[in-house]
Design a protein around this motif. Structure first.
Motif, PDB file in Angstrom:
ATOM      1  N   ARG A  13       0.841  -1.215   0.000  1.00  0.00           N
ATOM      2  CA  ARG A  13       0.000   0.000   0.000  1.00  0.00           C
ATOM      3  C   ARG A  13       0.870   1.256   0.000  1.00  0.00           C
ATOM      4  O   ARG A  13       1.017   1.895  -1.030  1.00  0.00           O
ATOM      5  CB  ARG A  13      -0.959  -0.047   1.204  1.00  0.00           C
ATOM      6  CG  ARG A  13      -2.129   0.881   1.071  1.00  0.00           C
ATOM      7  CD  ARG A  13      -1.818   2.306   1.469  1.00  0.00           C
ATOM      8  NE  ARG A  13      -1.463   2.461   2.861  1.00  0.00           N
ATOM      9  CZ  ARG A  13      -0.970   3.589   3.367  1.00  0.00           C
ATOM     10  NH1 ARG A  13      -0.778   4.644   2.598  1.00  0.00           N
ATOM     11  NH2 ARG A  13      -0.640   3.662   4.646  1.00  0.00           N
ATOM     12  N   ASP A  14       1.517   1.586   1.114  1.00  0.00           N
ATOM     13  CA  ASP A  14       2.356   2.794   1.117  1.00  0.00           C
ATOM     14  C   ASP A  14       3.561   2.576   0.199  1.00  0.00           C
ATOM     15  O   ASP A  14       3.978   3.487  -0.519  1.00  0.00           O
ATOM     16  CB  ASP A  14       2.827   3.124   2.549  1.00  0.00           C
ATOM     17  CG  ASP A  14       2.942   4.616   2.787  1.00  0.00           C
ATOM     18  OD1 ASP A  14       3.441   5.306   1.884  1.00  0.00           O
ATOM     19  OD2 ASP A  14       2.553   5.112   3.860  1.00  0.00           O
ATOM     20  N   HIS A 202       3.843   4.777  12.424  1.00  0.00           N
ATOM     21  CA  HIS A 202       4.006   4.713  10.970  1.00  0.00           C
ATOM     22  C   HIS A 202       4.865   5.925  10.604  1.00  0.00           C
ATOM     23  O   HIS A 202       4.371   7.048  10.574  1.00  0.00           O
ATOM     24  CB  HIS A 202       2.602   4.802  10.349  1.00  0.00           C
ATOM     25  CG  HIS A 202       2.571   4.894   8.866  1.00  0.00           C
ATOM     26  ND1 HIS A 202       2.088   3.872   8.070  1.00  0.00           N
ATOM     27  CD2 HIS A 202       2.916   5.873   8.013  1.00  0.00           C
ATOM     28  CE1 HIS A 202       2.138   4.241   6.809  1.00  0.00           C
ATOM     29  NE2 HIS A 202       2.646   5.459   6.744  1.00  0.00           N
ATOM     30  N   HIS A 204       7.629   8.154   8.322  1.00  0.00           N
ATOM     31  CA  HIS A 204       8.223   8.387   6.995  1.00  0.00           C
ATOM     32  C   HIS A 204       9.649   8.887   7.159  1.00  0.00           C
ATOM     33  O   HIS A 204      10.044   9.399   8.209  1.00  0.00           O
ATOM     34  CB  HIS A 204       7.339   9.332   6.181  1.00  0.00           C
ATOM     35  CG  HIS A 204       6.206   8.582   5.543  1.00  0.00           C
ATOM     36  ND1 HIS A 204       6.327   7.968   4.319  1.00  0.00           N
ATOM     37  CD2 HIS A 204       4.966   8.292   5.993  1.00  0.00           C
ATOM     38  CE1 HIS A 204       5.183   7.346   4.032  1.00  0.00           C
ATOM     39  NE2 HIS A 204       4.337   7.529   5.041  1.00  0.00           N
ATOM     40  N   ASN A 238       9.210   4.633   3.885  1.00  0.00           N
ATOM     41  CA  ASN A 238       8.758   4.313   5.247  1.00  0.00           C
ATOM     42  C   ASN A 238       9.929   3.688   6.013  1.00  0.00           C
ATOM     43  O   ASN A 238      10.989   3.439   5.443  1.00  0.00           O
ATOM     44  CB  ASN A 238       7.620   3.283   5.182  1.00  0.00           C
ATOM     45  CG  ASN A 238       6.336   3.867   4.634  1.00  0.00           C
ATOM     46  OD1 ASN A 238       6.251   4.226   3.471  1.00  0.00           O
ATOM     47  ND2 ASN A 238       5.323   3.969   5.462  1.00  0.00           N
TER      48      ASN A 238
HETATM   49 ZN    ZN Z   1       2.388   6.711   5.001  1.00  0.00          ZN
END
Ligand code: ZN
Ligand code: KIV
Length: 514
Positions: A13-14, A202, A204, A238
């Motif tokens: 997804r990310d 989560h 970045h 990420n």
């Molecule tokens: Zn993200």
């Protein structure tokens, strides 16, 4: 007994939000299988409302995966949540992950909503998601730049509404480890019902701190980390799964928790993701880079030979580097081949598919003395690609390159069942080959990336080529492998063209109008 640290992988997804890293349904399923072998706890498979292609991919992953939880992302909107619920219908363990932004800048400028409206929307979203599953995750997007009092208010409300995981995203990669860790500690302390949910992070990597921030959060009570293989993801990416997992494992003297990851699958999984997305791994990348365990200086080599731990804090084989060993050869039989493929998570749908793969293996073994796991993965990629290659197939390629002469390529393609020959010159044999293919197809696509990697070592190694093409907002990655890199290049280009022509090809999630 130590706590369990839940590993939530968001490569599909990310990770897919990395510009150019789009994956089709079958590629996502292959990566999901590898993630399951790695024993990640949660696989975020996509954003079902983003496009029909994303919906189908999440559905296919949900059907395939049995052990890990499969998660779908949804904005705090009824239609997104319903799409996610629908896509996850067949998952053994479905999770819906819903989010809404909570920072002043996002609420005012992007959502144009008041804080009260945001809380109301978040609560409604969590309640709706609970109609589909008991496993609901909520993220206050841009938490790293949100006001703490507001975070406490919205998190308390969504936990009361049924959220079981609270994920704190540092969406823009702005936080520093000491402040992010302290934020997690304070949220857990201040929110009265915090003990009813697992706290997750989560992060970045815009400042190169995603892993450091995640680990600081773990030391302050977070028990889920969201991460991706090779640190793939939006912008700078990420937190890298392999780095988080190995830091926690290597420093058990510091961490009060551990993961359930099968670390020996880390390198094979990294290679698979790199090959499918076309994002190479830098040689000096921690854990999965080609040089991560290579000692160049004489002093280091001497030390390691005398006592490995003088310069090594982890064993290469513990993260799967030993997988790069000869597994099969020319004389290996069909059973050994089938068994090894099964160990790699590749099951054949029919005897015919197994026979075809085995014939390809024998052909490769004739050209290449030693066959490694990576060769087998590439071989299967190719078989899948060719099965997908509904419209264009490579029949033959002839190239001519003489010093001082313009290189020329002649290519024979089968296009919709009809054989045609094209010829072109170019600045090199690869350029000439692509132009010869274009002389027949005239796709009008733009070449965004061309990269060659050796799958294993030695001059007889297979070269794996990635070609990224873009047309009208659709980006596709084509792959091809061969002991001859010009043939590998032609295969990769044709694979990319087939994906562009496929009705299943979709706009990148970032380009989709959601
Ligand atoms: Zn993200
Ligand atoms: O970075 C982010 O904020 C996200 C959320 C959807 C969790 O990806």
């Amino acid at each position: 007994m130590k706590d369990k640290l839940i590993i939530f992988d968001t490569t599909l997804r990310d990770g897919e939000q990395s510009p150019g890293a789009s994956m089709n349904r079958d590629e996502k399923v292959r990566i999901a299988r590898a993630l399951e072998r790695l024993r990640v706890d949660v696989i975020e498979a996509g954003f079902p409302a983003a496009s029909p292609g994303d919906f189908e991919a999440v559905q296919a992953v949900a059907r395939t995966v049995t052990d890990s939880t499969v998660c779908g992302l949804a904005r705090a909107l009824d239609r997104d949540i319903d799409r996610a619920g629908e896509a996850l219908k067949e998952a053994g363990r479905p999770r819906i992950h819903t989010f809404i932004a909570t920072s002043p800048i996002h609420m005012e400028r992007k959502l144009r909503m008041s804080p009260d409206q945001v809380v109301e929307r978040a609560v409604a979203a969590v309640k709706r998601a609970r109609r589909y599953t008991d496993d609901v995750e909520f993220s206050p997007e841009d938490a790293g730049r949100s006001e703490e009092d507001f975070l406490c208010r919205i998190i308390e409300a969504v936990i009361a509404a049924g959220a079981t995981t609270i994920n704190i995203p540092d969406t823009v990669g702005y936080s520093l480890p000491h402040e992010f860790g302290a934020l997690i500690a304070r949220l857990r302390e201040r929110i009265p019902n915090a003990d009813k949910a697992v706290f997750s992070v989560h992060c970045h990597n815009d400042l190169g701190l995603a892993v450091a921030n995640s680990l600081a959060a773990v030391l302050n009570g977070a028990r889920q980390v969201e991460c991706t293989i090779n640190g793939l993801g939006e912008r700078a990416g990420n937190a890298a799964l392999e780095e988080v997992v190995m830091a926690v494992r290597t420093r058990q003297d510091v961490f009060p928790c551990d993961t359930g990851i099968n670390t020996r699958e880390i390198v094979p999984c990294s290679k698979l993701v790199s090959s499918i997305t076309g994002f190479p791994v830098q040689p000096n990348k921690a854990i999965v880079g080609a040089n991560a365990f290579a000692h160049e200086s004489g002093i280091h080599q001497d030390g390691v030979l005398k006592h490995r731990e003088t310069y090594e804090i982890m064993r290469a084989e513990d993260v799967g580097w030993s997988a790069n060993r000869m597994v099969l050869g020319k004389h290996s039989g069909r059973n050994a081949f089938r068994t090894r493929m099964k160990e790699l998570g590749i099951e054949f749908e029919s005897e015919e598919a197994l026979n075809e793969a085995f014939a390809r293996f024998k052909e490769l073994a004739d050209k290449k003395h030693e066959i490694f796991d990576e060769d087998l993965q590439a071989l299967i990629s190719e078989q899948i690609f060719e099965a997908e290659a509904e419209r264009v197939k490579l029949i033959a390629l002839h190239v001519c390159a003489d010093t001082g002469e313009i290189p020329v390529a002649r290519v024979v393609l089968k296009i919709d069942g009809e054989e045609r020959t094209g010829e072109a010159g170019g600045s090199g044999v690869v350029d000439a080959t692509f132009k010869a293919v274009e002389s027949l197809l005239d796709t009008g696509a733009t070449l965004l990336l061309y990269s060659v990697n050796n799958i294993t070592t030695g001059t007889d190694a297979q070269g794996e080529v990635t070609v990224r093409l873009e047309k009208a907002g659709r980006v596709v990655n084509g792959q091809g492998a061969d002991t001859d890199i010009v043939i590998a290049s032609a295969k990769a280009y044709i694979n990319a063209v087939n994906k562009l022509l496929s009705p299943r090809s979709r706009k990148h999630p970032q380009a989709a109008d959601v």
